[in-house]
Design an enzyme around this catalytic site. Sequence first.
Site, mmCIF file in Angstrom:
data_model
loop_
_atom_site.group_PDB
_atom_site.id
_atom_site.type_symbol
_atom_site.label_atom_id
_atom_site.label_comp_id
_atom_site.label_asym_id
_atom_site.label_seq_id
_atom_site.Cartn_x
_atom_site.Cartn_y
_atom_site.Cartn_z
ATOM 1 N NE ARG A 103 40.579 26.423 -12.768
ATOM 2 C CZ ARG A 103 41.156 25.556 -13.492
ATOM 3 N NH1 ARG A 103 40.535 24.727 -14.435
ATOM 4 N NH2 ARG A 103 42.367 25.757 -13.645
ATOM 5 C CG HIS A 130 45.727 29.681 -15.477
ATOM 6 N ND1 HIS A 130 45.660 29.248 -14.102
ATOM 7 C CD2 HIS A 130 45.527 28.348 -15.839
ATOM 8 C CE1 HIS A 130 45.530 28.017 -13.891
ATOM 9 N NE2 HIS A 130 45.641 27.535 -15.066
ATOM 10 C CD GLN A 133 49.883 26.250 -16.446
ATOM 11 O OE1 GLN A 133 48.874 25.495 -16.101
ATOM 12 N NE2 GLN A 133 51.041 25.741 -16.977
ATOM 13 C CG ASP A 225 45.685 27.452 -23.252
ATOM 14 O OD1 ASP A 225 45.425 26.151 -23.178
ATOM 15 O OD2 ASP A 225 45.163 28.464 -22.829
ATOM 16 C CB CYS A 265 48.849 25.596 -19.512
ATOM 17 S SG CYS A 265 47.052 25.700 -20.469
ATOM 18 N NE ARG A 293 49.524 25.088 -12.021
ATOM 19 C CZ ARG A 293 48.187 25.042 -12.548
ATOM 20 N NH1 ARG A 293 47.930 24.654 -13.636
ATOM 21 N NH2 ARG A 293 47.332 25.632 -11.865
HETATM 22 N N1 CP Z 1 46.532 24.014 -16.814
HETATM 23 C C1 CP Z 1 45.371 23.655 -15.789
HETATM 24 O O1 CP Z 1 44.914 24.685 -15.105
HETATM 25 O O2 CP Z 1 44.690 22.526 -15.851
HETATM 26 P P1 CP Z 1 43.425 22.128 -15.134
HETATM 27 O O3 CP Z 1 42.161 22.761 -15.945
HETATM 28 O O4 CP Z 1 43.129 20.827 -15.485
HETATM 29 O O5 CP Z 1 43.509 22.771 -13.628
HETATM 30 N N1 NVA Z 2 42.753 28.673 -21.581
HETATM 31 C C1 NVA Z 2 42.359 27.441 -21.027
HETATM 32 C C2 NVA Z 2 43.222 27.179 -20.104
HETATM 33 C C3 NVA Z 2 42.848 25.854 -19.294
HETATM 34 C C4 NVA Z 2 43.940 25.609 -18.261
HETATM 35 C C5 NVA Z 2 40.875 27.981 -20.408
HETATM 36 O O1 NVA Z 2 40.629 28.627 -20.062
HETATM 37 O O2 NVA Z 2 39.990 26.855 -20.607
#
Ligand code: CP
Ligand code: NVA
Length: 308
Positions: A103, A130, A133, A225, A265, A293
């Site tokens: 990540r 993502h 997701q 989101d 999400c 997920r």
């Molecule tokens: N939706 C999602 O990726 O959640 P987290 O940031 O908690 O992993």
């Molecule tokens: N768009 C958000 C998604 C989190 C799962 C971010 O990148 O923070």
Amino acid sequence: MKRLRHFLTLEDLTVGELNRLLLEAARLKRQRVRQGTALAGRVVALVFQKPSMRTRVAFEVAVLRSGGSVVYLGQDDIRLGEREPVKDVARALSRYVDAIVVRTFGHGDAEAFAAHSRVPVINGLSDAVHPCQALADLFTLQETFGRLAGLPVAYVGDGNNVLHSLAMGAAMSGIHLAVSTPAGYRPDPAQWRAAVRRAAGSGARLAWHAQPAAAVAGARVIYTDVWTSMGQEREAARRRTAFQRWQVNDALLRRAAPGCRVMHCLPAHRGEEITDPVMERARSLIFEQAENRLYVQQALLQFLMRGS
Ligand code: CP
Ligand code: NVA
């Protein structure tokens, strides 16, 4: 020897592979196997530069349920890109473990990881996309509606990583995706063009609208989101002002198809992109998405690590 496969974007899968993965996720969900052996003796590393709950826990549980084990490395542990170059982390770490979930902030870091890794690298969110997701989103839509082709879905909010992967998922599966964002927060042009190109082969339709009400007209699902993604915290106040009219609330739901479902999400900022009553309503699919997920990520790990 099997070709090394990574999953950095949805396009790393063919449409056939994507469909098989969704079927496998459905099987895993039905069977709820808690002591599988598909990853027995394997170790998966999670290298996370940003916080996470769903992605991290779903991967950890997916590996444990498949008989493998996990090493979690947060930003304080390895200070990715600060303590040593990403490519050196990838080279060394991939000699210890059998797959790596990353990540990152910059998508280029995820790409560098994959380019220098000996084992599959999975993108657990970057600033650009993502894709894990989107797998859960497609799976949730399929189990709710039975069929993705021609399904009218609206996305209202920020043109961000989640939207980019949702648009590619829609393009690969024939969904009709209508998007509305404030003019200054449209999806990245290269990401959008790639999805539109991909849509040509599947019957999908992708459209951007200036007005949220236009995007949700006829929609059976509204997706949103956060307005401020991780790493954009300094823009939060400006974004709260710019996005006021893009809130998913009861007034917007009334403009959609009757019984329209709602997706997010998570994590959600209640009172910003979505209201508390809308989140709590039975028509929300939000916690199904979160649960799913687990199954898509378990299917993905087993697919990428099979025979490697
Ligand atoms: N939706 C999602 O990726 O959640 P987290 O940031 O908690 O992993
Ligand atoms: N768009 C958000 C998604 C989190 C799962 C971010 O990148 O923070």
